[in-house]
Design a protein around this motif. Structure first.
Motif, mmCIF file in Angstrom:
data_model
loop_
_atom_site.group_PDB
_atom_site.id
_atom_site.type_symbol
_atom_site.label_atom_id
_atom_site.label_comp_id
_atom_site.label_asym_id
_atom_site.label_seq_id
_atom_site.Cartn_x
_atom_site.Cartn_y
_atom_site.Cartn_z
ATOM 1 N N SER A 52 8.880 -20.894 6.049
ATOM 2 C CA SER A 52 7.503 -20.438 5.975
ATOM 3 C C SER A 52 7.107 -19.732 7.264
ATOM 4 O O SER A 52 7.448 -20.174 8.354
ATOM 5 C CB SER A 52 6.591 -21.642 5.741
ATOM 6 N N GLY A 53 6.405 -18.631 7.115
ATOM 7 C CA GLY A 53 5.947 -17.893 8.283
ATOM 8 C C GLY A 53 6.872 -16.775 8.718
ATOM 9 O O GLY A 53 6.577 -16.058 9.651
ATOM 10 N N THR A 54 7.981 -16.585 8.030
ATOM 11 C CA THR A 54 8.922 -15.538 8.395
ATOM 12 C C THR A 54 8.375 -14.163 8.058
ATOM 13 O O THR A 54 8.625 -13.201 8.765
ATOM 14 C CB THR A 54 10.273 -15.750 7.664
ATOM 15 N N HIS A 55 7.633 -14.045 6.994
ATOM 16 C CA HIS A 55 7.072 -12.764 6.559
ATOM 17 C C HIS A 55 5.558 -12.817 6.578
ATOM 18 O O HIS A 55 4.970 -13.892 6.568
ATOM 19 C CB HIS A 55 7.561 -12.417 5.143
ATOM 20 N N SER A 56 4.943 -11.652 6.582
ATOM 21 C CA SER A 56 3.488 -11.557 6.622
ATOM 22 C C SER A 56 2.997 -10.583 5.570
ATOM 23 O O SER A 56 3.723 -9.692 5.145
ATOM 24 C CB SER A 56 3.016 -11.057 7.993
ATOM 25 N N ILE A 57 1.760 -10.739 5.183
ATOM 26 C CA ILE A 57 1.087 -9.803 4.302
ATOM 27 C C ILE A 57 0.127 -9.015 5.181
ATOM 28 O O ILE A 57 -0.574 -9.585 6.012
ATOM 29 C CB ILE A 57 0.290 -10.531 3.207
ATOM 30 N N VAL A 58 0.099 -7.720 4.994
ATOM 31 C CA VAL A 58 -0.781 -6.875 5.783
ATOM 32 C C VAL A 58 -1.791 -6.224 4.839
ATOM 33 O O VAL A 58 -1.408 -5.559 3.881
ATOM 34 C CB VAL A 58 0.022 -5.786 6.537
ATOM 35 N N PHE A 59 -3.063 -6.452 5.084
ATOM 36 C CA PHE A 59 -4.125 -5.828 4.320
ATOM 37 C C PHE A 59 -4.614 -4.623 5.118
ATOM 38 O O PHE A 59 -4.866 -4.742 6.319
ATOM 39 C CB PHE A 59 -5.285 -6.802 4.094
ATOM 40 N N VAL A 60 -4.719 -3.467 4.478
ATOM 41 C CA VAL A 60 -5.110 -2.243 5.165
ATOM 42 C C VAL A 60 -6.283 -1.611 4.430
ATOM 43 O O VAL A 60 -6.174 -1.314 3.238
ATOM 44 C CB VAL A 60 -3.931 -1.233 5.217
ATOM 45 N N ASN A 61 -7.376 -1.403 5.124
ATOM 46 C CA ASN A 61 -8.507 -0.664 4.551
ATOM 47 C C ASN A 61 -8.249 0.818 4.749
ATOM 48 O O ASN A 61 -7.892 1.252 5.835
ATOM 49 C CB ASN A 61 -9.814 -1.042 5.243
ATOM 50 N N CYS A 62 -8.415 1.605 3.696
ATOM 51 C CA CYS A 62 -8.218 3.048 3.761
ATOM 52 C C CYS A 62 -9.507 3.741 3.324
ATOM 53 O O CYS A 62 -10.194 3.251 2.428
ATOM 54 C CB CYS A 62 -7.066 3.479 2.849
ATOM 55 N N PRO A 63 -9.824 4.876 3.919
ATOM 56 C CA PRO A 63 -11.073 5.549 3.572
ATOM 57 C C PRO A 63 -11.085 6.154 2.175
ATOM 58 O O PRO A 63 -12.139 6.367 1.597
ATOM 59 C CB PRO A 63 -11.213 6.642 4.636
ATOM 60 N N ASN A 64 -9.875 6.413 1.621
ATOM 61 C CA ASN A 64 -9.826 6.956 0.262
ATOM 62 C C ASN A 64 -8.454 6.691 -0.351
ATOM 63 O O ASN A 64 -7.522 6.235 0.324
ATOM 64 C CB ASN A 64 -10.166 8.458 0.241
ATOM 65 N N GLN A 66 -6.160 8.766 -1.471
ATOM 66 C CA GLN A 66 -5.062 9.622 -1.015
ATOM 67 C C GLN A 66 -4.422 9.072 0.263
ATOM 68 O O GLN A 66 -3.207 9.035 0.383
ATOM 69 C CB GLN A 66 -5.543 11.071 -0.780
ATOM 70 N N ILE A 67 -5.230 8.617 1.183
ATOM 71 C CA ILE A 67 -4.699 8.015 2.411
ATOM 72 C C ILE A 67 -3.875 6.782 2.056
ATOM 73 O O ILE A 67 -2.789 6.573 2.584
ATOM 74 C CB ILE A 67 -5.837 7.634 3.380
ATOM 75 N N ALA A 68 -4.388 5.963 1.143
ATOM 76 C CA ALA A 68 -3.649 4.768 0.719
ATOM 77 C C ALA A 68 -2.312 5.155 0.097
ATOM 78 O O ALA A 68 -1.287 4.526 0.359
ATOM 79 C CB ALA A 68 -4.486 3.953 -0.262
ATOM 80 N N ARG A 69 -2.296 6.202 -0.730
ATOM 81 C CA ARG A 69 -1.043 6.664 -1.340
ATOM 82 C C ARG A 69 -0.062 7.154 -0.281
ATOM 83 O O ARG A 69 1.128 6.875 -0.356
ATOM 84 C CB ARG A 69 -1.306 7.781 -2.339
ATOM 85 N N ASP A 70 -0.560 7.890 0.711
ATOM 86 C CA ASP A 70 0.312 8.394 1.779
ATOM 87 C C ASP A 70 0.956 7.243 2.550
ATOM 88 O O ASP A 70 2.144 7.273 2.857
ATOM 89 C CB ASP A 70 -0.478 9.285 2.745
ATOM 90 N N ILE A 71 0.162 6.236 2.856
ATOM 91 C CA ILE A 71 0.688 5.078 3.590
ATOM 92 C C ILE A 71 1.649 4.285 2.723
ATOM 93 O O ILE A 71 2.681 3.798 3.198
ATOM 94 C CB ILE A 71 -0.469 4.182 4.085
ATOM 95 N N ALA A 72 1.355 4.172 1.424
ATOM 96 C CA ALA A 72 2.132 3.320 0.528
ATOM 97 C C ALA A 72 3.447 3.945 0.073
ATOM 98 O O ALA A 72 4.289 3.253 -0.484
ATOM 99 C CB ALA A 72 1.296 2.939 -0.690
ATOM 100 N N SER A 73 3.654 5.229 0.286
ATOM 101 C CA SER A 73 4.936 5.846 -0.091
ATOM 102 C C SER A 73 6.024 5.228 0.768
ATOM 103 O O SER A 73 5.886 5.112 1.982
ATOM 104 C CB SER A 73 4.897 7.358 0.160
ATOM 105 N N PHE A 74 7.100 4.799 0.154
ATOM 106 C CA PHE A 74 8.163 4.139 0.908
ATOM 107 C C PHE A 74 9.527 4.510 0.346
ATOM 108 O O PHE A 74 9.652 4.978 -0.773
ATOM 109 C CB PHE A 74 7.972 2.628 0.894
ATOM 110 N N LEU A 75 10.539 4.306 1.170
ATOM 111 C CA LEU A 75 11.908 4.622 0.799
ATOM 112 C C LEU A 75 12.511 3.456 0.018
ATOM 113 O O LEU A 75 12.486 2.313 0.476
ATOM 114 C CB LEU A 75 12.732 4.891 2.064
#
Length: 138
Positions: A52-64, A66-75
């Protein structure tokens, strides 16, 4: 000479200086997060278990969106992945999380569904009482 003075690493001093004690304490305090992380990784590698405690959840507020989509794109598997997901929140007793995870693995279409839990440490007393009263006891 007392015991403490006989172990002093500095010649000519009968007792360790306050500065040396402070430096040792500060170094230990500053290195704790790194040492904890390394010990968790070593334990997981040796035992093959999760701590327990090895991983974390990160909550990110985005203004819109599109910004959320840009951040959420991943390999993923060598390609840029952009998926739409729906977050389902299930409130249950911590003792039932393992059983719930097993059920979700049976009915979920993903090979490895994202299932994890966070303990409710604080909250509105009235809501937590209502939640407790609404859950059946086994």
């Amino acid at each position: 000479m007392d015991r403490l003075g006989s172990r002093c690493p500095l010649p000519g001093y009968s007792r360790p200086s306050v500065l040396i004690c402070f430096l040792i304490l500060a170094t230990s305090f500053l290195m704790y997060p790194m040492l904890r992380t390394l010990s968790l990784q070593l334990h997981s590698a040796i035992t093959g278990s999760y701590l327990s405690g090895t991983h974390s959840i990160v909550f990110v507020n985005c203004p819109n969106e599109q910004i959320a989509r840009d951040i959420a794109s991943f390999l993923w598997k060598g390609e840029i992945e952009e998926a739409t997901e729906v977050l389902l929140l299930i409130k249950t007793k911590t003792s039932k999380v393992l059983m719930l995870s097993g059920f979700i693995r049976l009915v979920h279409p993903f090979e490895i569904p994202e299932v994890f839990s966070l303990p409710m440490d604080q909250g509105d007393v009235h809501y937590l009482k209502w939640l407790e009263e609404g859950m059946e006891e086994d």
